[in-house]
Write a protein that holds these residues in place. Sequence first.
Motif, short mmCIF file in Angstrom:
data_model
loop_
_atom_site.label_atom_id
_atom_site.label_comp_id
_atom_site.label_asym_id
_atom_site.label_seq_id
_atom_site.Cartn_x
_atom_site.Cartn_y
_atom_site.Cartn_z
N UNK A 1 31.88 -7.45 -11.69
CA UNK A 1 30.59 -8.40 -11.41
C UNK A 1 29.45 -7.41 -11.70
N UNK A 2 29.29 -6.50 -12.35
CA UNK A 2 27.99 -5.92 -12.44
C UNK A 2 27.10 -6.46 -13.51
N UNK A 3 25.90 -5.89 -13.39
CA UNK A 3 24.82 -6.47 -14.08
C UNK A 3 24.76 -5.75 -15.29
N UNK A 4 25.25 -6.63 -16.68
CA UNK A 4 25.23 -6.02 -17.97
C UNK A 4 24.10 -5.49 -18.21
N UNK A 5 22.91 -5.94 -17.87
CA UNK A 5 21.62 -5.58 -18.28
C UNK A 5 21.41 -3.89 -18.04
N UNK A 6 22.13 -3.66 -17.01
CA UNK A 6 21.91 -2.09 -16.61
C UNK A 6 22.62 -1.16 -17.71
N UNK A 7 23.37 -1.67 -18.69
CA UNK A 7 24.07 -0.89 -19.71
C UNK A 7 23.08 -0.77 -20.74
#
Length: 343
Positions: free
Chosen positions: A210-216
Motif C-alpha cells: 500500500x505504498x504511493x506508486x507516485x513515489x516511484x
Amino acid sequence: MKKNITIKEVAKLSGYSTQTISRVINKDLKVKAETREKILRIIEECGYKPNFYAKSLVSKKNKNILILLKRKSGHKATIWTSTLVNEIILKNTRSDISILVEQYYKDEELEKSLLSKASTFIDGAIIFYEEKDDERIKLLEKNNIPFIIFGKSYDKKNIYVANDDFNSCYKATKYIIENIGEKIVFITGESLPMNEQRIEGIIKAYTEVNSDIQELKIERFINTSSEIKEIAKKYIYNLPECFFVNGDEKAIVLIRELFNNGIKVPNDVAVMGFDNLPVSEYTIPSLSTISLNYKKLAESLLKKIISLMEGGNEVTEEVESKLIIRESTKKLKKNQGGKDEEI
C-alpha cells in the motif's frame, strides 16, 4: 509425392532438425520413440531416400554450439555477460562438444557470421540479447538449427532460460520500501521482456504494501556511463531515498558520480544493484544487489540446448535469485563490518 525430397524438407515437415532426422535414419537409440515414429511416418509419406549428406551428419563426431551475442553500437562487453558465458564454457565437460562465441552489432554483419557462412557446421545456438523479429532466429529456423534464448523471449513458443526477474525485483523493492523508504528511482536500459518483468515486480511490491506508486520514478534507456552521470546530475537536488539500478556496473558508476558531487552512499541516499558481480563486494561502500545464480543458469542453458540437439523436448525455465544486502543500503555503526546478508 516428391521422389527427390531432401533431408531439409523432411526436417521442415516434421519440425525437427536435420541432425535428428539423420539419427532416426541411422537407428540412433538415443532418439525418443515418439520422435522416431513421427519422423519415420513422414519419411514414408514423402518417399524420402536417404543420401550421403544424411549419413555424413551423423558421422560427424564433434558437435558445435554457437553462443551469439548482439550488442548496441558503442556498448562494451558487460561483465555479467562474460561471467555467464564463461560459466557455460566451464560447464561443458563433453569432449564431443565445442562451444564457439561470436558477437556482432548490425544485422548486415550476420552475412559474415558462422551462422550464415557455416550453418551446417553449427548444431545448436544460444542467443543473448534477443530482439523483436530477431534475424538470428529467422536464420536458425530456416536452417533447422535448434536454439535456446537467455532471458525471457518475445515469443512464447521459444524456449528460454532466464533469471526470475519479476520476483527478484519484487523482493528487492519490498526490502527497500520496508527498510529505507518509498521514494525510489529505478534506472534501467532497453524495453526488453526481462526489464519489463523487473518493472512489473517493482510495481507489485508497491501495491502489496500500500505504498504511493507516485513515489516511484523509472528512468529508461540508460545504458552508458555518460547517461548514468546525467541521471546523477538530474537528481542531485532532489534525491530519492534509494536508487535501484538495473546492473551493478551502472550502480558502481552512479555511486562514484554521487561521491564526486558530495553525496555519500548510504548516508545521503541508498543504492541497490542487480547482478552481484564479483567486484560488487569490494566497492566502497560494498554494493547491495540481486545475486544471479550464474552456475545454475549456465547449467540449464547448456543442458537444454544439448537435449534439443539430440532430439529431446525441453521447456522454459526461470532460475531463482538471492537478495544480497551490503553497505550501500544500510547505515553502518562505527566499526561495524560490512557483512553480507542474504534474503
